[in-house]
Structures are given as C-alpha cells and as structure tokens.
Design a protein around this motif. Structure first.
Motif, PDB file in Angstrom:
ATOM      1  N   ALA A 163       0.846  -1.195   0.000  1.00  0.00           N
ATOM      2  CA  ALA A 163       0.000   0.000   0.000  1.00  0.00           C
ATOM      3  C   ALA A 163       0.879   1.242   0.000  1.00  0.00           C
ATOM      4  CB  ALA A 163      -0.914   0.012   1.217  1.00  0.00           C
ATOM      5  N   VAL A 164       0.532   2.212  -0.816  1.00  0.00           N
ATOM      6  CA  VAL A 164       1.256   3.489  -0.829  1.00  0.00           C
ATOM      7  C   VAL A 164       0.255   4.598  -0.552  1.00  0.00           C
ATOM      8  CG1 VAL A 164       3.064   2.708  -2.383  1.00  0.00           C
ATOM      9  CG2 VAL A 164       1.004   3.725  -3.333  1.00  0.00           C
ATOM     10  N   SER A 165       0.700   5.621   0.146  1.00  0.00           N
ATOM     11  CA  SER A 165      -0.196   6.714   0.495  1.00  0.00           C
ATOM     12  C   SER A 165       0.614   7.967   0.744  1.00  0.00           C
ATOM     13  CB  SER A 165      -1.007   6.369   1.751  1.00  0.00           C
ATOM     14  OG  SER A 165      -0.223   6.528   2.917  1.00  0.00           O
ATOM     15  N   ALA A 166      -0.101   9.087   0.840  1.00  0.00           N
ATOM     16  CA  ALA A 166       0.518  10.299   1.356  1.00  0.00           C
ATOM     17  C   ALA A 166       0.753  10.095   2.852  1.00  0.00           C
ATOM     18  CB  ALA A 166      -0.390  11.498   1.105  1.00  0.00           C
ATOM     19  N   ILE A 167       1.427  11.035   3.474  1.00  0.00           N
ATOM     20  CA  ILE A 167       1.763  10.891   4.889  1.00  0.00           C
ATOM     21  C   ILE A 167       0.498  10.999   5.730  1.00  0.00           C
ATOM     22  CG2 ILE A 167       3.086  11.884   6.792  1.00  0.00           C
ATOM     23  CD1 ILE A 167       5.070  12.903   4.677  1.00  0.00           C
ATOM     24  N   ILE A 168       0.282  10.024   6.618  1.00  0.00           N
ATOM     25  CA  ILE A 168      -0.876  10.016   7.503  1.00  0.00           C
ATOM     26  C   ILE A 168      -0.397   9.771   8.929  1.00  0.00           C
ATOM     27  CG2 ILE A 168      -2.590   9.307   5.804  1.00  0.00           C
ATOM     28  CD1 ILE A 168      -2.205   6.427   6.722  1.00  0.00           C
ATOM     29  N   PRO A 169      -1.083  10.349   9.926  1.00  0.00           N
ATOM     30  CA  PRO A 169      -0.603  10.234  11.305  1.00  0.00           C
ATOM     31  C   PRO A 169      -0.874   8.882  11.955  1.00  0.00           C
ATOM     32  CG  PRO A 169      -2.553  11.627  11.207  1.00  0.00           C
ATOM     33  CD  PRO A 169      -2.173  11.329   9.791  1.00  0.00           C
ATOM     34  N   ASN A 170      -1.869   8.128  11.471  1.00  0.00           N
ATOM     35  CA  ASN A 170      -2.162   6.835  12.106  1.00  0.00           C
ATOM     36  C   ASN A 170      -1.747   5.654  11.220  1.00  0.00           C
ATOM     37  OD1 ASN A 170      -4.322   7.579  10.358  1.00  0.00           O
ATOM     38  ND2 ASN A 170      -5.698   6.148  11.368  1.00  0.00           N
ATOM     39  N   MET A 171      -0.507   5.722  10.763  1.00  0.00           N
ATOM     40  CA  MET A 171       0.056   4.630   9.965  1.00  0.00           C
ATOM     41  C   MET A 171       0.038   3.306  10.722  1.00  0.00           C
ATOM     42  SD  MET A 171       1.528   4.615   6.848  1.00  0.00           S
ATOM     43  CE  MET A 171       3.129   3.837   6.938  1.00  0.00           C
ATOM     44  N   ASP A 172       0.189   3.353  12.045  1.00  0.00           N
ATOM     45  CA  ASP A 172       0.225   2.118  12.820  1.00  0.00           C
ATOM     46  C   ASP A 172      -1.074   1.337  12.692  1.00  0.00           C
ATOM     47  OD1 ASP A 172      -1.049   4.169  14.162  1.00  0.00           O
ATOM     48  OD2 ASP A 172      -0.568   3.389  16.153  1.00  0.00           O
ATOM     49  N   ASP A 173      -2.212   2.043  12.602  1.00  0.00           N
ATOM     50  CA  ASP A 173      -3.497   1.359  12.443  1.00  0.00           C
ATOM     51  C   ASP A 173      -3.574   0.640  11.096  1.00  0.00           C
ATOM     52  OD1 ASP A 173      -4.430   2.288  14.894  1.00  0.00           O
ATOM     53  OD2 ASP A 173      -5.198   4.134  14.015  1.00  0.00           O
ATOM     54  N   VAL A 174      -3.149   1.332  10.039  1.00  0.00           N
ATOM     55  CA  VAL A 174      -3.186   0.727   8.700  1.00  0.00           C
ATOM     56  C   VAL A 174      -2.276  -0.493   8.643  1.00  0.00           C
ATOM     57  CG1 VAL A 174      -2.778   1.128   6.238  1.00  0.00           C
ATOM     58  CG2 VAL A 174      -3.732   2.963   7.660  1.00  0.00           C
ATOM     59  N   CYS A 175      -1.092  -0.391   9.245  1.00  0.00           N
ATOM     60  CA  CYS A 175      -0.150  -1.512   9.228  1.00  0.00           C
ATOM     61  C   CYS A 175      -0.672  -2.698  10.037  1.00  0.00           C
ATOM     62  CB  CYS A 175       1.205  -1.056   9.776  1.00  0.00           C
ATOM     63  SG  CYS A 175       2.075   0.071   8.674  1.00  0.00           S
ATOM     64  N   GLN A 176      -1.272  -2.417  11.174  1.00  0.00           N
ATOM     65  CA  GLN A 176      -1.830  -3.504  11.975  1.00  0.00           C
ATOM     66  C   GLN A 176      -2.939  -4.214  11.216  1.00  0.00           C
ATOM     67  OE1 GLN A 176      -3.029  -2.346  15.922  1.00  0.00           O
ATOM     68  NE2 GLN A 176      -4.026  -4.298  16.337  1.00  0.00           N
ATOM     69  N   TRP A 177      -3.767  -3.443  10.544  1.00  0.00           N
ATOM     70  CA  TRP A 177      -4.874  -4.007   9.775  1.00  0.00           C
ATOM     71  C   TRP A 177      -4.373  -4.905   8.645  1.00  0.00           C
ATOM     72  CZ3 TRP A 177      -7.298  -1.240   5.180  1.00  0.00           C
ATOM     73  CH2 TRP A 177      -8.429  -1.910   4.727  1.00  0.00           C
ATOM     74  N   LEU A 178      -3.321  -4.471   7.948  1.00  0.00           N
ATOM     75  CA  LEU A 178      -2.791  -5.237   6.818  1.00  0.00           C
ATOM     76  C   LEU A 178      -1.722  -6.235   7.225  1.00  0.00           C
ATOM     77  CD1 LEU A 178      -2.439  -2.407   4.123  1.00  0.00           C
ATOM     78  CD2 LEU A 178      -4.287  -4.060   4.383  1.00  0.00           C
ATOM     79  N   ASN A 179      -1.400  -6.286   8.530  1.00  0.00           N
ATOM     80  CA  ASN A 179      -0.307  -7.140   9.002  1.00  0.00           C
ATOM     81  C   ASN A 179       0.964  -6.833   8.215  1.00  0.00           C
ATOM     82  OD1 ASN A 179       0.949  -9.096  10.558  1.00  0.00           O
ATOM     83  ND2 ASN A 179       0.372 -10.764   9.181  1.00  0.00           N
ATOM     84  N   ALA A 180       1.268  -5.533   8.163  1.00  0.00           N
ATOM     85  CA  ALA A 180       2.356  -5.054   7.310  1.00  0.00           C
ATOM     86  C   ALA A 180       3.365  -4.251   8.118  1.00  0.00           C
ATOM     87  CB  ALA A 180       1.785  -4.181   6.186  1.00  0.00           C
ATOM     88  N   THR A 181       4.563  -4.114   7.544  1.00  0.00           N
ATOM     89  CA  THR A 181       5.578  -3.250   8.149  1.00  0.00           C
ATOM     90  C   THR A 181       5.466  -1.854   7.545  1.00  0.00           C
ATOM     91  OG1 THR A 181       7.202  -3.891   6.487  1.00  0.00           O
ATOM     92  CG2 THR A 181       7.167  -5.152   8.535  1.00  0.00           C
ATOM     93  N   PRO A 182       5.721  -0.812   8.335  1.00  0.00           N
ATOM     94  CA  PRO A 182       5.606   0.555   7.828  1.00  0.00           C
ATOM     95  C   PRO A 182       6.937   1.114   7.345  1.00  0.00           C
ATOM     96  CG  PRO A 182       5.763   0.595  10.204  1.00  0.00           C
ATOM     97  CD  PRO A 182       5.903  -0.854   9.797  1.00  0.00           C
ATOM     98  N   LEU A 183       6.865   1.989   6.379  1.00  0.00           N
ATOM     99  CA  LEU A 183       8.036   2.742   5.933  1.00  0.00           C
ATOM    100  C   LEU A 183       7.549   4.146   5.590  1.00  0.00           C
ATOM    101  CD1 LEU A 183      11.040   2.773   5.257  1.00  0.00           C
ATOM    102  CD2 LEU A 183      10.476   1.955   2.967  1.00  0.00           C
ATOM    103  N   THR A 184       7.935   5.124   6.410  1.00  0.00           N
ATOM    104  CA  THR A 184       7.427   6.484   6.269  1.00  0.00           C
ATOM    105  C   THR A 184       8.561   7.447   5.939  1.00  0.00           C
ATOM    106  OG1 THR A 184       5.673   6.043   7.874  1.00  0.00           O
ATOM    107  CG2 THR A 184       6.181   8.344   7.422  1.00  0.00           C
ATOM    108  N   PHE A 185       8.335   8.269   4.939  1.00  0.00           N
ATOM    109  CA  PHE A 185       9.309   9.276   4.535  1.00  0.00           C
ATOM    110  C   PHE A 185       8.753  10.665   4.831  1.00  0.00           C
ATOM    111  CE2 PHE A 185      10.113   5.552   1.970  1.00  0.00           C
ATOM    112  CZ  PHE A 185      11.492   5.429   2.003  1.00  0.00           C
TER     113      PHE A 185
END
Length: 624
Positions: free
Chosen positions: A192-214
């Motif tokens: 998943a790619v997106s603009a910068i969002i403050p609750n990235m942890d929720d999206v990652c938990q939902w997708l069982n994914a690791t985050p990478l934020t720039f």
C-alpha cells in the motif's frame, strides 16, 4: 500472472459486476538519516525488466525501499509525499511477483478513481505487455462487486498473490475488499502506498504489514499550500459558489504566482470555460497572438494568454494548448481534475477551484488522492525549488484540507455506514455463518481498530447499539442484523447462517436492504407506471441523487412536459419524483436540452446515466 497478449485488464463496467501483525514500530526516515542508504540497485534487476523503469537511477526513496520490495514478500505500507516516485515502488513489487511466481498467479491494483485506474492500465500495458503479464486494475467499488460471490470462485481468490492499494480511497468498499481477500487468501502480499498520515500504525496492523514512512523533506520541490474556506453568506448554490470563486481567481494569481505559470483545476468543463472567460475579461488589453483552433472561446482566450484543456476539446486543440503552455507563450491554463493524472505540465502555482467534482454523473467532494495529485503539479522540476498551491473550498471543509496538506488527516473507517450491505455478501462467501465468525470478521476490519481508538467518531454505530461494552455491542449487532435478514427470507438461520435464493438475487445486484424489503412487500405489478414508481423509491438514490437547488427549475419544467408519459401531477417534492422524471426523459420523448445546453442540463444528463444504471439493477432484481 497469466501470459497473454492483452496483459492488463481494466475492470470498470457495470456488466463486469453483474455477471464478483505483528505491529512494528513506525519510523520516519529523513534525508539526514543514512543507515538505510545503499548504492543504486538498478543493476540487481534482470535486464529483461529494467525497461519497466523509465530512468537509470533510483531516487533516494526508491533506493531505501528497494530491498523490502524486491527481495522480500512481506506486506508493507509506504507513506511518502506526493511526487516522490511511489509508482516505481509498486513496479518493484510487481517485478518480484513476476520473477518468483507461476504463470497462474494474479496481481490486483486498486485506486480510488476510474481516471487513475485508466492511467495505470495504459502505462503498465506499455511496460509489461512485451513481457506478457497480467494485472487486474480496478476501483474498490468494482472489485467489491466482482468478489461478492468469491466462494463460488475460490480458485480465483487463491491465485491472487500481490494486492496493491493506493490509499486515500473513499468509502467502505476498500475495507471490504481487503478483509475479504485476507479471509480467503491469508498468504496474499499487500503493498500500500499513500501520502503521509498520522495513524500509519493502524493501517499496518490491519494489513499485518511493516511501515516505511518518509518525511516531507524528501520532496524535491517544496510546496506551500494555502487553504481558503468560503463562508456560506457568499453563495446560495454550487453554481453561485463557482461564480464567486471565478471572481477571486485574478486576485489569487496576482498575489501568489510571482509572474510564473499557473494551472487552475475546476470541477467541470463548464466551470473550466467559465473561469477562463472571467480571467480573459481581466486580461482583455493583453494581446499574445491569434492561433488556429476549432473551439471559438478557446481561440479568444488564447489571444489573451489564457488556455483551457478538457476532454471536450479535439485532440489538435489540446496539443496546441500543451505546447503553448510548455513554452510559456500562455501562462495560465484551466483544466478538469480528471486530467490531473495525464496533464503532465507542472506550474509554479496550482489553484484548485472548488473541491467538488463529478463522480459517476453527480457532484461530490473530491477524493483526497485527487487533491494531492493536483497539488503535486505545483513546482517545476529543474526550474524551481518551490511551488505554491491554493485550495478553494467551503468553510465547513477547510479544516479537512488543512489537515490533509499538513499530513494531519487521520484515516477513519466508513464501514459503519453500510454494514448491512456487506453482511449478506460475507454470509454468501461463508465468511460469516454464526456469531463467532461474525465477530472474527468484524475484528479483521479497519472499523474495529478505529472504533477502539476513536469511538466518538462512530456515534451512528454506537447509537444503533446502545451498549457500553464493545463485545456486548458486537453481540447486539449480530443479533439485529440476523433478525432483519431472516425476517424477509434472505438468510436461513438453522443450523447455521446460509444465504437463500432471494438473498443471492439481492446480493448479486448489490441491492440495499430497505430497497429489497420494498420489492418484497410490493404487490404483483402489471403496469409500467407501477414498475417506475417502485424503482424510483430505491434507497440507492436518496443520498447521492437528491434534488439539488440548481436542478429544481429544470426538473419542474420537465415534470410538466406534455410528452412525459407518467407526469404524476407535475410534482417534484422528493428524490423519487426526480428519479421518475429523469428516467422518463432519458428513455422517452422529452429532450433535456430542449431549453438550451448549459451546465445544469449537461450535469443532469450525466447524472441520468448513473441513475439508469441503478434503476436497471433494481428492475433486474425485481424481475429475478
């Protein structure tokens, strides 16, 4: 992936629909952080796939993300500013999937609008068709419809290996699609790619994914964004709102353009031409040159250094506008947001004239990703170190867009608005068969994560349940939904929940429960008038196709037209009256353009086609 000549499928027609963590800590990379830097890794990609990338060197973001995308199969959510090359990140994941999978594996790319999907399908077809691979490109709404009966096509569900999501999608369909594929194919990889969002942890938990934020520091061109909210006292309808914004454009350009190129994004073609006419009157003394074009208003505008660009122009006129703007013969161009993805002519100043746009024939608030795409046109690579964007919206939406441009826009769920619509589909897919499986399905949703963290946002759901305990609320919700569906014979309850034949018909055509209840309670119908009345009462119309202030005069005229077969006394009080009149005009003898072609008649015609699609679904459901 299937090796075929027509390699990229764009899902988007209604006929397609009616034929289916471990939580890691978020870390933000900034340009001063060098631990993840590597030498440019292009040479690690097999030569056959290097042609996919139309550059020789990955930028900083792409180089940092390379190993996670190209050497691993772990799901990942990447958050980065607009205009930093996120498309290449998806292509890295696609190339890995091509290299490591059998030919029967499929990939899915999901974006919020048909315009973005069409752009990706065209671009990837050119890149990957020579290699013979297949990717399904679709919107959440269409894919949700296609996958309503996935239990009957389990092999297709199991063949999806890579699921790519462009975040900022509207509505609940994205949530449903993700939860559905997670339940049917737990091994699928999400990118998943997106603009910068403050609750990235929720999206990652939902997708069982690791985050990478720039951080924003990675944007090569710094963009200053200004959000202006217009108070209601300055307008009384969306038409007058558009005119009011026209009157402010010249002042904004003088104040913010610094004499450099300007793009004005407008919600409709009529709005584009209206903006140019207003600007042309302010620049009447300025003469550039005369140009040979087919559109008379465009010819007049170009002579004063202004152009417009939309799908209503012929190809030669559009190319001329692009050339004149590129070489700065003209300095101002107005265009529609649907061309923001394809109109590759950056400017110093971008003005978004209104944040509403036409979606499926009617005006609604623009998708966040479209707004970010438009802002991304601000700044000219290689010529400027900065750009500016001015967003003109209503005062009630000002905070939303300020949060969006400052990366403070928290992603919330929309599933609570339409739980009933998807409850039946999950029973059909055998994802829900009792209270335990319902709770498991609900807890796999993004709604559950956000409901725990921000319960006040979901007052609608809380008010329906009235329980203080979340677990008790889920029990109440399951009980209420089950009673509603079993009462009308749409679901069988014993020994476990299964969908009935009636339920299959309702689900196949995507009918709302209240509309289905109306169909089931209706008497046998013999007359066309009775069928029209039933269809017009559909719940599907009430929110999206309500009577708008600017339409009422036109609709009243049509409702009293002598050639209207079922005039209903010329009444126009509720949405159903509008629907009945519009359907009759489109399939009967009443000409919507009888009293002239303008923004209102053109908009109603476009909306009418969307109304006919919904009416067809309801009528087919009644028939079957």
């Amino acid at each position: 992936m299937t090796k075929e000549q027509d390699s990229f499928e764009l899902y988007g027609s209604d006929d397609d629909i009616f034929t289916q963590l471990d939580q890691d800590a978020i870390f933000t990379l900034d340009p001063t952080h060098g631990s993840d830097r590597t030498s440019n890794p292009m040479d690690r990609i097999p030569k056959a796939f290097r042609t996919v990338f139309n550059f020789k060197t990955f930028n900083e973001i792409q180089a940092i993300a390379f190993d996670r995308l190209f050497t691993k199969d772990q799901s990942i959510v990447i958050s980065a500013p607009t205009g930093t090359g996120k498309s290449a990140l998806l292509e890295l994941a696609m190339v890995r999937c091509f290299m490591t999978s059998s030919l029967s594996v499929r990939m899915v790319y999901m974006a919020p609008t048909k315009a973005l999907c069409a752009q990706k399908a065209e671009a990837w077809n050119l890149k990957f068709k020579p290699l013979g691979y297949l990717c399904n490109v679709t919107t959440p709404e269409v894919w949700a419809g296609l996958t309503r009966c996935w239990k009957e096509h389990a092999d297709l569900a199991q063949s999806v290996k890579l699921f790519m999501v462009l975040r900022q999608s509207r509505g609940a369909d994205l949530e449903v699609c993700v939860s559905r594929i997670q339940n049917m194919n737990p091994l699928v990889r999400f990118v998943a790619v997106s603009a910068i969002i403050p609750n990235m942890d929720d999206v990652c938990q939902w997708l069982n994914a690791t985050p990478l934020t720039f951080s924003e520091d990675y944007r090569s061109i710094k963009v200053q964004s200004i959000v202006c909210g217009v108070e209601k006292k300055h307008y009384f309808s969306m038409a007058s709102f558009d005119k009011y914004l026209d009157s402010k454009l010249f002042q904004i350009i003088q104040q913010h353009s610094d004499g450099k190129p300007v793009i004005v994004f407008c919600p409709t073609r009529a709005s584009v031409e209206s903006a140019c006419a207003t600007l042309e009157s302010k620049l009447a003394k300025r003469r550039v040159s005369d140009f040979q074009v087919n559109h008379p208003q465009l010819k007049k505008c170009l002579s004063h250094g202004i152009g417009f660009h939309h799908a209503g122009l012929d190809a030669n006129d559009r190319r001329l506008v692009e050339t004149l703007f590129r070489n700065q013969t003209i300095r101002i161009v107005a265009t529609t947001p649907t061309l923001a993805t394809g109109f590759n002519l950056p400017a110093f100043l971008v003005i978004i004239k209104s944040t509403v746009s036409y979606q499926e024939g009617f005006l609604e608030e623009a998708c966040d990703v479209d707004v970010l795409q438009m802002i991304g046109r601000a700044g000219r690579p290689g010529l400027e170190a900065a750009g500016r964007a001015v967003i003109l919206t209503t005062d009630d939406k000002q905070k939303h867009y300020k949060d969006l441009v400052t990366c403070n826009s928290v992603v919330e769920s929309s599933l609570h608005h339409c739980l009933s619509d998807h409850f039946l589909s999950e029973i059909r897919n055998e994802c829900i068969c009792d209270e335990g499986t319902f709770i498991k399905w609900f807890k796999s949703s993004f709604l559950y994560l956000r409901l725990k963290k921000n319960p006040t946002h979901y007052l609608l759901l809380n008010n329906r349940l009235g329980s203080t305990s979340l677990e008790a609320s889920l029990h109440q919700l399951f009980t209420k939904e089950t009673k509603r569906f079993t009462k009308y014979g749409l679901v069988k309850k014993e020994p476990r929940l299964t969908i009935s034949d009636l339920g299959i018909v309702m689900d196949t055509y995507g009918i709302k429960l209240d509309t289905m209840i109306h169909i089931l309670n209706a008497l046998p119908m013999q007359s066309m008038s009775a069928v029209l009345n039933l269809v017009s009462q559909g719940e599907e119309f009430k929110m999206a196709h309500a009577i708008r202030i600017g339409q009422k005069k036109l609709l009243t005229t049509m409702a009293n037209h002598i050639d209207l077969k079922f005039p209903n006394g010329g009444k126009l009080n509720v949405t159903a009256d509008k629907i009945a009149v519009t359907i009759q005009c489109l399939v009967g003898k009443v000409n919507i353009f009888e009293h002239g072609k303008n923004a209102t008649t053109t908009g109603l015609l476009a909306e009418g086609f969307a109304i006919l699609k919904i009416a067809r679904r309801i009528n087919r459901c009644k028939r079957d």
